[in-house]
Scaffold this motif. Structure first.
Motif, PDB file in Angstrom:
ATOM      1  N   GLU B 131       0.841  -1.203   0.000  1.00 35.50           N
ATOM      2  CA  GLU B 131       0.000   0.000   0.000  1.00 35.50           C
ATOM      3  C   GLU B 131       0.876   1.253   0.000  1.00 35.50           C
ATOM      4  O   GLU B 131       2.002   1.252   0.481  1.00 35.50           O
ATOM      5  CB  GLU B 131      -0.900   0.024   1.234  1.00 35.50           C
ATOM      6  CG  GLU B 131      -2.097  -0.899   1.132  1.00 35.50           C
ATOM      7  CD  GLU B 131      -3.132  -0.579   2.207  1.00 35.50           C
ATOM      8  OE1 GLU B 131      -4.137   0.069   1.876  1.00 35.50           O
ATOM      9  OE2 GLU B 131      -2.914  -0.975   3.363  1.00 35.50           O
ATOM     10  N   ALA B 132       0.313   2.353  -0.509  1.00 38.31           N
ATOM     11  CA  ALA B 132       1.049   3.620  -0.571  1.00 38.31           C
ATOM     12  C   ALA B 132       0.875   4.397   0.723  1.00 38.31           C
ATOM     13  O   ALA B 132      -0.242   4.583   1.207  1.00 38.31           O
ATOM     14  CB  ALA B 132       0.562   4.448  -1.747  1.00 38.31           C
ATOM     15  N   SER B 133       2.011   4.839   1.274  1.00 39.98           N
ATOM     16  CA  SER B 133       1.984   5.631   2.510  1.00 39.98           C
ATOM     17  C   SER B 133       2.066   7.121   2.218  1.00 39.98           C
ATOM     18  O   SER B 133       1.620   7.940   3.020  1.00 39.98           O
ATOM     19  CB  SER B 133       3.148   5.226   3.413  1.00 39.98           C
ATOM     20  OG  SER B 133       4.372   5.347   2.714  1.00 39.98           O
ATOM     21  N   VAL B 134       2.680   7.475   1.093  1.00 32.57           N
ATOM     22  CA  VAL B 134       2.822   8.894   0.757  1.00 32.57           C
ATOM     23  C   VAL B 134       2.710   9.056  -0.756  1.00 32.57           C
ATOM     24  O   VAL B 134       3.195   8.205  -1.518  1.00 32.57           O
ATOM     25  CB  VAL B 134       4.151   9.472   1.303  1.00 32.57           C
ATOM     26  CG1 VAL B 134       5.353   8.755   0.726  1.00 32.57           C
ATOM     27  CG2 VAL B 134       4.264  10.976   1.041  1.00 32.57           C
ATOM     28  N   ALA B 135       2.023  10.123  -1.148  1.00 37.59           N
ATOM     29  CA  ALA B 135       1.883  10.444  -2.571  1.00 37.59           C
ATOM     30  C   ALA B 135       2.293  11.900  -2.765  1.00 37.59           C
ATOM     31  O   ALA B 135       1.864  12.774  -2.015  1.00 37.59           O
ATOM     32  CB  ALA B 135       0.443  10.234  -3.039  1.00 37.59           C
ATOM     33  N   ILE B 136       3.149  12.121  -3.747  1.00 35.20           N
ATOM     34  CA  ILE B 136       3.651  13.473  -4.027  1.00 35.20           C
ATOM     35  C   ILE B 136       3.466  13.747  -5.512  1.00 35.20           C
ATOM     36  O   ILE B 136       3.731  12.872  -6.343  1.00 35.20           O
ATOM     37  CB  ILE B 136       5.158  13.592  -3.679  1.00 35.20           C
ATOM     38  CG1 ILE B 136       5.395  13.260  -2.200  1.00 35.20           C
ATOM     39  CG2 ILE B 136       5.695  14.987  -4.007  1.00 35.20           C
ATOM     40  CD1 ILE B 136       6.867  13.132  -1.849  1.00 35.20           C
ATOM     41  N   ALA B 137       3.011  14.952  -5.844  1.00 34.99           N
ATOM     42  CA  ALA B 137       3.002  15.387  -7.235  1.00 34.99           C
ATOM     43  C   ALA B 137       3.586  16.783  -7.301  1.00 34.99           C
ATOM     44  O   ALA B 137       3.315  17.627  -6.439  1.00 34.99           O
ATOM     45  CB  ALA B 137       1.582  15.379  -7.800  1.00 34.99           C
ATOM     46  N   THR B 138       4.417  17.019  -8.292  1.00 36.81           N
ATOM     47  CA  THR B 138       4.947  18.359  -8.539  1.00 36.81           C
ATOM     48  C   THR B 138       4.693  18.696  -9.994  1.00 36.81           C
ATOM     49  O   THR B 138       4.674  17.811 -10.861  1.00 36.81           O
ATOM     50  CB  THR B 138       6.451  18.451  -8.233  1.00 36.81           C
ATOM     51  OG1 THR B 138       7.120  17.373  -8.882  1.00 36.81           O
ATOM     52  CG2 THR B 138       6.715  18.382  -6.738  1.00 36.81           C
ATOM     53  N   ARG B 139       4.521  19.959 -10.258  1.00 40.20           N
ATOM     54  CA  ARG B 139       4.117  20.404 -11.578  1.00 40.20           C
ATOM     55  C   ARG B 139       4.858  21.690 -11.891  1.00 40.20           C
ATOM     56  O   ARG B 139       4.983  22.571 -11.038  1.00 40.20           O
ATOM     57  CB  ARG B 139       2.610  20.642 -11.544  1.00 40.20           C
ATOM     58  CG  ARG B 139       1.988  20.992 -12.861  1.00 40.20           C
ATOM     59  CD  ARG B 139       0.469  21.028 -12.679  1.00 40.20           C
ATOM     60  NE  ARG B 139      -0.085  21.706 -13.835  1.00 40.20           N
ATOM     61  CZ  ARG B 139      -0.972  21.171 -14.666  1.00 40.20           C
ATOM     62  NH1 ARG B 139      -1.469  19.984 -14.434  1.00 40.20           N
ATOM     63  NH2 ARG B 139      -1.390  21.843 -15.712  1.00 40.20           N
ATOM     64  N   SER B 140       5.379  21.797 -13.101  1.00 39.84           N
ATOM     65  CA  SER B 140       6.131  23.003 -13.467  1.00 39.84           C
ATOM     66  C   SER B 140       6.180  23.127 -14.993  1.00 39.84           C
ATOM     67  O   SER B 140       5.846  22.186 -15.710  1.00 39.84           O
ATOM     68  CB  SER B 140       7.553  22.937 -12.894  1.00 39.84           C
ATOM     69  OG  SER B 140       8.259  21.882 -13.502  1.00 39.84           O
TER      70      SER B 140
END
Lengths: 81, 198
Positions: B131-140
């Protein structure tokens, strides 16, 4: 004055409670609270150099003076992610 | 319970020209429907993570059309750690301070990579292997900044977010203790930046 102390992760296990109420003399610092707890729960003393502390959900230094009603938190080394 | 930040938080406000302006700039949406339909960019709680939702949390900014890259990261529960067979993890957090730490990370990213924006969701409670414990998205606008900001975010989470793993393995359990959290430690911050830009 009266404060609430929050403990997390292993610190909570050692103290057997996630939240404690404490009476303190005016002018007491976070460090004073820690030393009192470490006296009460000797296993906590090993964390002296590795804990972080917070007041009212903001990181704070151990020499910060506490006010009546503050929420003090002691945090062992973190392991998120 | 999931604690979420409104889009117009202090960390967001520091973004200058690219700051999140809320619903008033999205024609046809009231502020209420905007916050209901778009997940806030920073959150912590027990709900399962969905990558598509955190990507969507970044897609509604007024300058979204200028972006050319989204980078995402999912941290997963591994079935092994330091020679132990991991059964599952329980994540504990000091949630109000964790949200402030996330805001701080967003502000640091805005300072170092001004064109990049961050969405970050962390889970708490019991998580099974895989299972996923952390989700990160960055956009530029360009991929380089999005990659660097994404890597920086996960390194800083591990340094300053008040979150703990309680590992349950075959034969026992242990609290994992990593870094002493000190947001003002410039050496740690510089190290995260070096890793991000490597």
């Amino acid at each position: 004055m009266r404060v609430t102390v929050r403990l997390f992760a292993r610190l909570r296990d050692i103290a057997g409670a996630s939240e404690l109420a404490r009476e303190l003399a005016p002018g007491a610092t976070i460090g004073d609270v820690w030393r009192e707890l470490a006296g009460e729960f000797p296993e906590l003393a090993g964390y002296e150099r590795s804990i972080s502390s917070a007041i009212n959900a903001d990181y704070a230094r151990m020499d910060q003076v506490i006010r009546d009603g503050d929420e003090i938190a002691f945090l062992p080394p973190v392991s998120g992610g | 319970m999931t604690v979420r930040l409104k889009p117009d938080t202090t960390g967001m406000r520091r973004r200058g020209r690219r700051r999140w302006r809320g619903a008033s700039v999205v024609s046809g949406f009231s502020r209420t429907s905007y916050t209901e339909t778009v997940l806030s960019p920073l959150s912590i709680g027990s709900e399962p993570l969905e990558l598509e939702r955190i990507v969507a949390a970044l897609a509604a900014g007024p300058d979204a059309g200028a972006d050319g890259a989204v980078v995402t990261f999912l941290g997963l529960v591994r079935n092994h750690n330091l020679g132990r067979s991991v059964r599952y993890l329980e994540y504990e957090a000091y949630e109000p301070l964790a949200l402030k730490a996330f805001e701080r990370i967003a502000a640091e990213i805005a300072e170092r990579w001004p064109s990049a924006r961050l969405a970050l969701h962390h889970r708490t409670g019991r998580l099974e292997v895989g299972e996923a414990s952390v989700a990160i998205a960055t956009r530029s606008p360009h991929r380089g900044d999005a990659y660097a900001a994404c890597r920086y975010a996960i390194e800083r989470i591990k340094q300053i977010a008040p979150i703990w793993k309680h590992e349950f393995f075959e034969g026992g359990e242990v609290w994992i203790e990593g870094a002493t959290a000190n947001p003002d430690d410039g050496v740690a911050r510089a190290q995260a930046e070096r890793i991000a830009c490597a």
